[in-house]
Design a protein around this motif. Structure first.
Motif, PDB file in Angstrom:
ATOM      1  N   HIS A   1       0.815  -1.215   0.000  1.00 38.24           N
ATOM      2  CA  HIS A   1       0.000   0.000   0.000  1.00 38.24           C
ATOM      3  C   HIS A   1       0.850   1.266   0.000  1.00 38.24           C
ATOM      4  N   LEU A   2       2.085   1.156  -0.458  1.00 36.39           N
ATOM      5  CA  LEU A   2       3.020   2.267  -0.363  1.00 36.39           C
ATOM      6  C   LEU A   2       2.557   3.479  -1.166  1.00 36.39           C
ATOM      7  N   ALA A   3       2.019   3.261  -2.356  1.00 32.49           N
ATOM      8  CA  ALA A   3       1.585   4.390  -3.184  1.00 32.49           C
ATOM      9  C   ALA A   3       0.499   5.194  -2.476  1.00 32.49           C
ATOM     10  N   GLU A   4      -0.466   4.499  -1.880  1.00 32.96           N
ATOM     11  CA  GLU A   4      -1.541   5.184  -1.170  1.00 32.96           C
ATOM     12  C   GLU A   4      -1.010   5.887   0.077  1.00 32.96           C
ATOM     13  N   LEU A   5      -0.098   5.237   0.787  1.00 30.64           N
ATOM     14  CA  LEU A   5       0.464   5.834   1.992  1.00 30.64           C
ATOM     15  C   LEU A   5       1.267   7.088   1.660  1.00 30.64           C
ATOM     16  N   ARG A   6       1.950   7.074   0.528  1.00 35.67           N
ATOM     17  CA  ARG A   6       2.708   8.258   0.120  1.00 35.67           C
ATOM     18  C   ARG A   6       1.782   9.436  -0.160  1.00 35.67           C
ATOM     19  N   ARG A   7       0.608   9.143  -0.719  1.00 38.31           N
ATOM     20  CA  ARG A   7      -0.361  10.221  -0.964  1.00 38.31           C
ATOM     21  C   ARG A   7      -0.918  10.770   0.348  1.00 38.31           C
TER      22      ARG A   7
ATOM     23  N   ASP B   1       4.904  14.006   3.620  1.00 39.12           N
ATOM     24  CA  ASP B   1       6.099  14.544   4.266  1.00 39.12           C
ATOM     25  C   ASP B   1       7.008  13.474   4.841  1.00 39.12           C
ATOM     26  N   ASN B   2       6.425  12.445   5.410  1.00 38.67           N
ATOM     27  CA  ASN B   2       7.236  11.387   6.024  1.00 38.67           C
ATOM     28  C   ASN B   2       6.484  10.078   5.907  1.00 38.67           C
ATOM     29  N   ASN B   3       6.865   9.268   4.937  1.00 33.71           N
ATOM     30  CA  ASN B   3       6.170   8.003   4.696  1.00 33.71           C
ATOM     31  C   ASN B   3       7.091   6.807   4.776  1.00 33.71           C
ATOM     32  N   SER B   4       8.161   6.929   5.553  1.00 31.76           N
ATOM     33  CA  SER B   4       9.051   5.785   5.742  1.00 31.76           C
ATOM     34  C   SER B   4       8.353   4.721   6.568  1.00 31.76           C
ATOM     35  N   PHE B   5       8.838   3.507   6.482  1.00 30.32           N
ATOM     36  CA  PHE B   5       8.238   2.422   7.242  1.00 30.32           C
ATOM     37  C   PHE B   5       8.320   2.696   8.737  1.00 30.32           C
TER      38      PHE B   5
END
Length: 213
Positions: A158-164, A168-172
């Motif tokens: 779900h990284l693409a959605e989490l980045r949206r 600002d800060n979407n690291s694991f």
């Protein structure tokens, strides 16, 4: 999770509106009456901010909700699950009053009136909703604790959605707790729905078709 279940979770309580009462459905030994459906339609419409709908289709959907609620109620009783505290219901009512009515008792009572609902009945409904949420969490959460590998895999899927959502800060490392909560919430919902489906198959359910005219 609360918002999801606020739309789905409706209890059979006595309505302030007088209606001709008769059987609508039977779940095991429990009778769902037309007055239960009337109440459910009123409180559902109020909570969802929708106009009242007493059509046959709406009545049938209400009956299905009430059947689910009776199955859950029986499991709460037989499993000795705890009721939510009254203080939690009071807090939820205060939140509802603040968000929808600017904290005004008068405005809330004015909107309750056309739906035929009293404040005490609304509070009882909110208490039941919280009790169901508590049951679901206690009954299904212990089996869904995800490992770090599973949480990381969910994050990557779900990284693409989490980045949206978190530009600002979407690291694991930054999102690990949020991702874990999402993963476990999804699994809880899946396990609950599977349990409810199987419980409905085991239950004796009978409909009185004339009640849905």
């Amino acid at each position: 999770m609360r918002s999801l279940f606020l739309l789905l979770i409706m209890a059979g309580a006595l309505s302030a509106v007088v209606v001709l009462d008769r059987m609508a459905a039977i779940v095991g030994k429990h009778v769902i009456k037309t007055s239960d459906i009337d109440w459910d339609l009123r409180v559902t419409a109020f909570l969802n901010r929708e106009p009242l709908d007493f059509s046959s289709q709406a009545k049938r959907k209400s009956a299905e909700r009430l059947i689910d609620q009776e199955i859950i109620r029986q499991e709460i009783v037989t499993g000795n699950y705890r009721r939510a505290p009254d203080s939690d219901a009071a807090a939820l009512e205060a939140e509802l009053k603040r968000d929808r009515f600017g904290g005004s008792d008068q405005r809330m009572r004015a909107e309750l009136q056309p739906y035929g609902i009293t404040e005490d009945q609304l509070r009882a409904q909110l208490l039941w909703q919280l009790t169901v949420l508590r049951f679901i969490d206690e009954r299904f959460r212990p089996a869904v604790i995800g490992t770090e590998e599973e949480v990381r895999a969910y994050y990557e899927q779900h990284l693409a959605e989490l980045r949206r959502q978190y530009p600002d800060n979407n690291s694991f490392e930054a999102l690990e707790l949020k991702v874990r909560s999402l993963l476990e919430g999804q699994r809880i919902n899946e396990n609950f729905n599977q349990w409810l489906e199987q419980a409905r198959k085991r239950a004796r359910i009978e409909y009185k078709q004339e009640a849905f005219q």
